[in-house]
Design a protein around this motif. Structure first.
Motif, PDB file in Angstrom:
ATOM      1  N   ASP A 158      -8.585  -2.317  -3.813  1.00 42.53           N
ATOM      2  CA  ASP A 158      -9.512  -1.622  -2.921  1.00 42.53           C
ATOM      3  C   ASP A 158     -10.980  -1.947  -3.209  1.00 42.53           C
ATOM      4  O   ASP A 158     -11.869  -1.421  -2.541  1.00 42.53           O
ATOM      5  CB  ASP A 158      -9.305  -0.105  -3.050  1.00 42.53           C
ATOM      6  N   GLY A 214      -4.243  -0.532  -7.704  1.00 46.23           N
ATOM      7  CA  GLY A 214      -4.705  -0.050  -6.404  1.00 46.23           C
ATOM      8  C   GLY A 214      -6.223  -0.079  -6.312  1.00 46.23           C
ATOM      9  O   GLY A 214      -6.789  -0.492  -5.294  1.00 46.23           O
ATOM     10  N   GLU A 264     -12.599  -1.110  -5.902  1.00 45.74           N
ATOM     11  CA  GLU A 264     -13.203   0.069  -6.515  1.00 45.74           C
ATOM     12  C   GLU A 264     -13.013   0.101  -8.031  1.00 45.74           C
ATOM     13  O   GLU A 264     -13.263   1.140  -8.660  1.00 45.74           O
ATOM     14  CB  GLU A 264     -12.606   1.332  -5.899  1.00 45.74           C
ATOM     15  N   PRO A 320      -6.189   6.573  -7.601  1.00 47.64           N
ATOM     16  CA  PRO A 320      -5.416   5.343  -7.475  1.00 47.64           C
ATOM     17  C   PRO A 320      -5.062   4.742  -8.831  1.00 47.64           C
ATOM     18  O   PRO A 320      -5.710   5.012  -9.838  1.00 47.64           O
ATOM     19  CB  PRO A 320      -6.356   4.419  -6.696  1.00 47.64           C
ATOM     20  N   LYS A 342       0.827  -1.197   0.000  1.00 49.61           N
ATOM     21  CA  LYS A 342       0.000   0.000   0.000  1.00 49.61           C
ATOM     22  C   LYS A 342       0.873   1.263   0.000  1.00 49.61           C
ATOM     23  O   LYS A 342       1.799   1.399   0.791  1.00 49.61           O
ATOM     24  CB  LYS A 342      -0.915   0.019   1.225  1.00 49.61           C
TER      25      LYS A 342
END
Length: 230
Positions: free
Chosen positions: A46, A42, A48, A38, A30
């Motif tokens: 996450d 990433g 997302e 991001p 991280k």
């Protein structure tokens, strides 16, 4: 009387020489996001990442692994490179299962390499069929990564999209490798047994570093194209 220290095993020298570059693109470590948001990895970790962007990432990976599979067949009978031609690493069936679900049965006609992927493929085509060490460098970079940090992606993909280790995430599932740690140890032992001299060791290490950069460029281009919400 003095004795010389034994030479550093190639697998250890390779890991040490490439660790900083690996850390630079390993999204399992991280880091603070860039101001614009991001990275694609990433966002994936996450939970997302929009499914369309995951599909785009997976599609670009396909082109790289298709070429690596072709190179694997090319080197299968080679005394050194052939040691790395593990049939259990082939991802062809996994890509077919995943992209058939994500795109549809005609997925091969629906995808194309982006600019950074084309550059990556040009390098693979240039060296992976003429230089055993170059093939090994790119093979090592991709497959040992898939069996290591790639398993964090597997968990995140399952959690986000509910694939439950089936089609959609098959690429990261190595059913024929029940003990990845033991497999990776054996792979590294093959690196140590390859018999590369000092110049060839340096050349292979340099190619691994380049492989990280090619991959990072693909991820960067995909990050610039991705949506900002699931």
């Amino acid at each position: 009387m003095t004795t010389e220290a034994p030479p550093t095993p190639f697998s250890v020298a390779l890991r040490k020489a490439t660790w900083a570059r690996h850390e630079g693109i390993d999204a399992t470590k991280k880091t603070e996001p860039e101001p614009e948001g991001p990275s694609i990895l990433g966002a994936l970790l996450d939970g997302e990442l929009h499914l369309d962007d995951y599909t785009a990432l997976h599609s670009q990976q396909y082109f790289v692994y298709r070429l690596l599979d072709e190179a694997t067949e090319h080197w299968r009978d080679h005394p050194v490179a052939g040691r790395f031609c593990y049939p259990e690493l082939s991802r062809a069936q996994a890509f077919d299962a995943d992209l058939s679900l994500l795109i549809g049965p005609n997925w091969r006609e629906e995808i194309a390499p982006i600019a950074s992927t084309r550059t990556y493929l040009n390098r693979l085509q240039e060296i992976c069929f003429d230089w055993p060490g170059g093939f090994i460098a790119h093979h090592y970079t991709r497959y040992l990564g898939d069996l290591s940090g790639g398993q964090a992606f597997r968990a995140a993909i399952n959690n986000t999209y509910g694939f439950n280790d089936g089609p959609g995430v098959s690429f990261y599932v190595f059913d024929e490798i029940p003990k990845p740690a033991e497999f990776k140890d054996g792979y590294r032992a093959q690196l140590d047994a390859a018999g590369f001299d000092g110049d060839e060791r340096d050349r292979v290490i340099a190619e691994v570093l380049d492989a990280y950069d090619y991959n990072s460029n693909v991820l960067g281009e995909l990050t610039g194209m991705m949506r900002r919400s699931v």
